[in-house]
Motif scaffolding. Structure first.
Motif, mmCIF file in Angstrom:
data_model
loop_
_atom_site.group_PDB
_atom_site.id
_atom_site.type_symbol
_atom_site.label_atom_id
_atom_site.label_comp_id
_atom_site.label_asym_id
_atom_site.label_seq_id
_atom_site.Cartn_x
_atom_site.Cartn_y
_atom_site.Cartn_z
ATOM 1 N N PRO A 150 0.862 -1.247 -0.111
ATOM 2 C CA PRO A 150 -0.118 0.032 0.055
ATOM 3 C C PRO A 150 0.691 1.349 -0.047
ATOM 4 O O PRO A 150 2.105 1.248 0.604
ATOM 5 C CB PRO A 150 -0.711 -0.052 1.430
ATOM 6 C CG PRO A 150 0.065 -1.001 2.258
ATOM 7 C CD PRO A 150 0.728 -1.877 1.348
ATOM 8 N N ASP A 151 0.348 2.272 -0.406
ATOM 9 C CA ASP A 151 0.888 3.663 -0.375
ATOM 10 C C ASP A 151 0.444 4.375 0.858
ATOM 11 O O ASP A 151 -0.091 3.563 1.816
ATOM 12 C CB ASP A 151 0.622 4.458 -1.669
ATOM 13 C CG ASP A 151 -0.925 4.825 -1.778
ATOM 14 O OD1 ASP A 151 -1.743 4.557 -0.759
ATOM 15 O OD2 ASP A 151 -1.331 5.418 -2.831
ATOM 16 N N ALA A 206 6.254 3.226 -7.372
ATOM 17 C CA ALA A 206 5.001 3.976 -7.897
ATOM 18 C C ALA A 206 4.048 3.060 -8.278
ATOM 19 O O ALA A 206 2.777 3.333 -8.544
ATOM 20 C CB ALA A 206 5.499 5.067 -8.535
ATOM 21 N N GLY A 207 4.434 1.823 -8.795
ATOM 22 C CA GLY A 207 3.476 0.943 -9.260
ATOM 23 C C GLY A 207 3.977 0.583 -10.881
ATOM 24 O O GLY A 207 4.260 1.442 -11.333
ATOM 25 N N GLU A 208 3.931 -0.797 -10.976
ATOM 26 C CA GLU A 208 4.303 -1.309 -12.243
ATOM 27 C C GLU A 208 3.519 -0.693 -13.274
ATOM 28 O O GLU A 208 2.541 -0.289 -13.323
ATOM 29 C CB GLU A 208 3.826 -2.715 -12.440
ATOM 30 C CG GLU A 208 3.958 -3.664 -13.563
ATOM 31 C CD GLU A 208 2.930 -3.363 -14.531
ATOM 32 O OE1 GLU A 208 3.065 -3.763 -15.909
ATOM 33 O OE2 GLU A 208 1.712 -3.281 -14.037
ATOM 34 N N ASP A 231 12.719 9.397 -10.298
ATOM 35 C CA ASP A 231 12.775 10.092 -9.422
ATOM 36 C C ASP A 231 12.543 9.440 -7.936
ATOM 37 O O ASP A 231 12.437 10.087 -7.007
ATOM 38 C CB ASP A 231 11.382 10.759 -9.499
ATOM 39 C CG ASP A 231 10.078 10.039 -9.323
ATOM 40 O OD1 ASP A 231 10.432 8.660 -9.700
ATOM 41 O OD2 ASP A 231 8.952 10.615 -9.628
ATOM 42 N N HIS A 232 12.846 8.160 -7.672
ATOM 43 C CA HIS A 232 13.019 7.111 -6.639
ATOM 44 C C HIS A 232 14.262 7.799 -5.966
ATOM 45 O O HIS A 232 15.275 7.865 -6.647
ATOM 46 C CB HIS A 232 12.971 5.989 -6.902
ATOM 47 C CG HIS A 232 11.674 5.180 -7.324
ATOM 48 N ND1 HIS A 232 10.801 5.719 -7.833
ATOM 49 C CD2 HIS A 232 11.263 3.879 -6.842
ATOM 50 C CE1 HIS A 232 9.472 4.833 -7.963
ATOM 51 N NE2 HIS A 232 9.833 3.810 -7.374
ATOM 52 N N PRO A 259 8.890 9.136 -3.591
ATOM 53 C CA PRO A 259 8.143 10.362 -3.129
ATOM 54 C C PRO A 259 6.690 10.489 -3.509
ATOM 55 O O PRO A 259 5.676 10.925 -2.324
ATOM 56 C CB PRO A 259 8.835 11.612 -3.531
ATOM 57 C CG PRO A 259 10.194 11.131 -4.060
ATOM 58 C CD PRO A 259 9.774 9.675 -4.382
ATOM 59 N N SER A 260 6.142 10.417 -4.698
ATOM 60 C CA SER A 260 4.938 10.355 -5.040
ATOM 61 C C SER A 260 3.795 9.581 -4.367
ATOM 62 O O SER A 260 2.819 9.929 -3.941
ATOM 63 C CB SER A 260 4.601 10.026 -6.564
ATOM 64 O OG SER A 260 5.037 8.646 -6.955
ATOM 65 N N SER A 261 4.154 8.255 -4.033
ATOM 66 C CA SER A 261 3.347 7.575 -3.203
ATOM 67 C C SER A 261 3.601 7.225 -1.834
ATOM 68 O O SER A 261 2.865 7.005 -0.934
ATOM 69 C CB SER A 261 3.209 6.001 -3.927
ATOM 70 O OG SER A 261 4.678 5.451 -3.600
ATOM 71 N N GLY A 262 4.638 7.640 -1.471
ATOM 72 C CA GLY A 262 5.302 7.303 -0.284
ATOM 73 C C GLY A 262 5.726 6.229 0.236
ATOM 74 O O GLY A 262 6.321 5.935 1.275
#
Length: 386
Positions: free
Chosen positions: A80-81, A221-223, A230-231, A309-312
């Motif tokens: 989960p994010d 961020a997801g497949e 940006d990771h 950063p986008s999803s945490g």
């Protein structure tokens, strides 16, 4: 060195992880669940020779894992994010045919030897062995028919609050050119904290070399969501092993300071990936072995953190191994369609492969990968998500 290596890691398979690492909690909602579900078996496909391939679905502590008997492949890894929303963070395919025909080792167990062996040759106890060559002049990830292309025997288990799978494969003497019958057992465990732990174990009846790893391509961020540049990544390593134009280590242990290979402090994957550095040019990006500061250890110790950063979403890696291959997905070229129906392009996933060093059988100064009769190869790696 061989004896020291085996003695040091003799307890790794049974060893625990530090409380701080194992206790990493997921973000929200169902992610706090601690009750593991019994692994569920499903039909995934059939090979040309009629062999059935199955998938096994596991869930515990908020982490969901789907594993194939073909190659021990992690077909999906869902976490989960920051808002508790799930996504599959591993690259792969939705069908067996693509794994057989065109997979760049997506999610696979790698053996007998993770990474490259120069010219596909090595000498052990005065005898030279010629391996299967499948990467130019070199042998890569065990050869043309490595462990990633074998059907493993899979046995599910529940143990206390843990759930998991035992995967077993016996590699015959001479398979892909390697000496000795190698009996391999790999254990995938999901803990009540949602950690994914891999324990590797192997024995041989003849002196051989062994270096096992996992080849998951991660995108937190997801497949199929795009680039991982940006990771944010940290690697606890002050040195790395430079390579030649064939990506074979030169034998040098070079300092990362002042180079694109310095991840001792968190920085984005893409920050230096296009710097005009000869090593980056050789790899068409980053595709190198980091020499971990902690060295070889009896218990898994934290060595890397990856964060989107986008999803945490965050992944922390602990291992007993002395090396880490960081591959930035340089050879994904837009010809493969992934699980979610999206084309994979360069940088859409990255690999963090815990390992002994590439070409160690030909590099006496590197930690030994020799395994002899009576010894037990053991290695452990833990992935913790938050």
């Amino acid at each position: 060195m061989e004896l020291n290596r085996r003695t040091l890691i003799a307890g790794a398979a049974a060893a625990g992880v530090t409380t701080a690492l194992s206790g990493t909690a997921h973000a929200a909602g169902t992610a706090h669940a601690t009750g593991g579900r019994k692994p569920v078996k499903s039909h995934f496909g059939t090979l040309a020779d009629g062999t059935e391939v199955h998938s096994w679905s596991l869930q515990n502590g908020g982490t969901r894992l789907k594993v194939l008997s073909y190659g021990g492949i992690v077909q999906s890894l869902e976490i989960p994010d920051r808002r508790g929303r799930y996504a599959n963070v591993s690259l792969g395919f939705d069908n067996l045919a693509d794994y057989v025909a065109s997979s760049p080792f997506f999610g696979a167990l790698i053996g007998r030897y993770g990474n490259r062996i120069g010219k596909g040759r090595f000498t052990l106890d005065g005898k030279e062995y010629q391996l299967s060559v499948n990467d130019g002049d070199n042998s890569l990830h065990g050869g043309a028919q490595g462990f990633d292309k074998r059907v493993w025997d899979v046995e599910p288990f529940t143990k206390g609050t843990d759930v998991g799978l035992y995967l077993r494969y016996t590699s015959a003497d001479g398979e892909m050119g390697y000496p000795g019958t190698l009996r391999t057992k790999v254990t995938y465990t999901l803990t009540r904290h949602g950690d994914w732990r891999i324990d590797y174990e192997a024995t041989t009846d003849k002196a051989t070399v062994c270096n096992l790893t996992s080849h998951v391509y991660y995108n937190l961020a997801g497949e199929g969501s795009g680039s991982v540049y940006d990771h944010e990544l940290t690697i606890a390593a002050s040195r790395y092993t430079p390579v030649d134009s064939g990506l074979i280590p030169t034998g040098e242990l070079a300092r990362v300071a002042g180079t694109p290979f310095d991840f001792r402090r968190s920085k984005t994957v893409g920050e230096d990936i296009r710097v005009a550095h000869q090593q980056v040019l050789y790899g068409q990006g980053l595709d190198h072995n980091w020499v971990l500061d902690k060295g070889l250890t009896a218990r898994p110790e934290h060595i890397a953190t990856l964060r989107d950063p986008s999803s945490g979403r965050t992944m922390r890696i602990a291992t007993t191994e002395p090396g880490l291959q960081f591959y930035s997905g340089n050879f994904l070229d837009g010809t493969l369609v992934g699980t979610g129906g999206t084309v994979y392009r360069q940088g859409d996933g990255l690999c963090l492969e815990t390992q002994h060093f590439p070409d160690s059988p030909n590099q006496p100064a590197f930690p030994s990968t020799v395994l002899r009769p009576g010894q037990v190869y053991r290695s452990a790696t833990v992935h913790s998500f938050g």
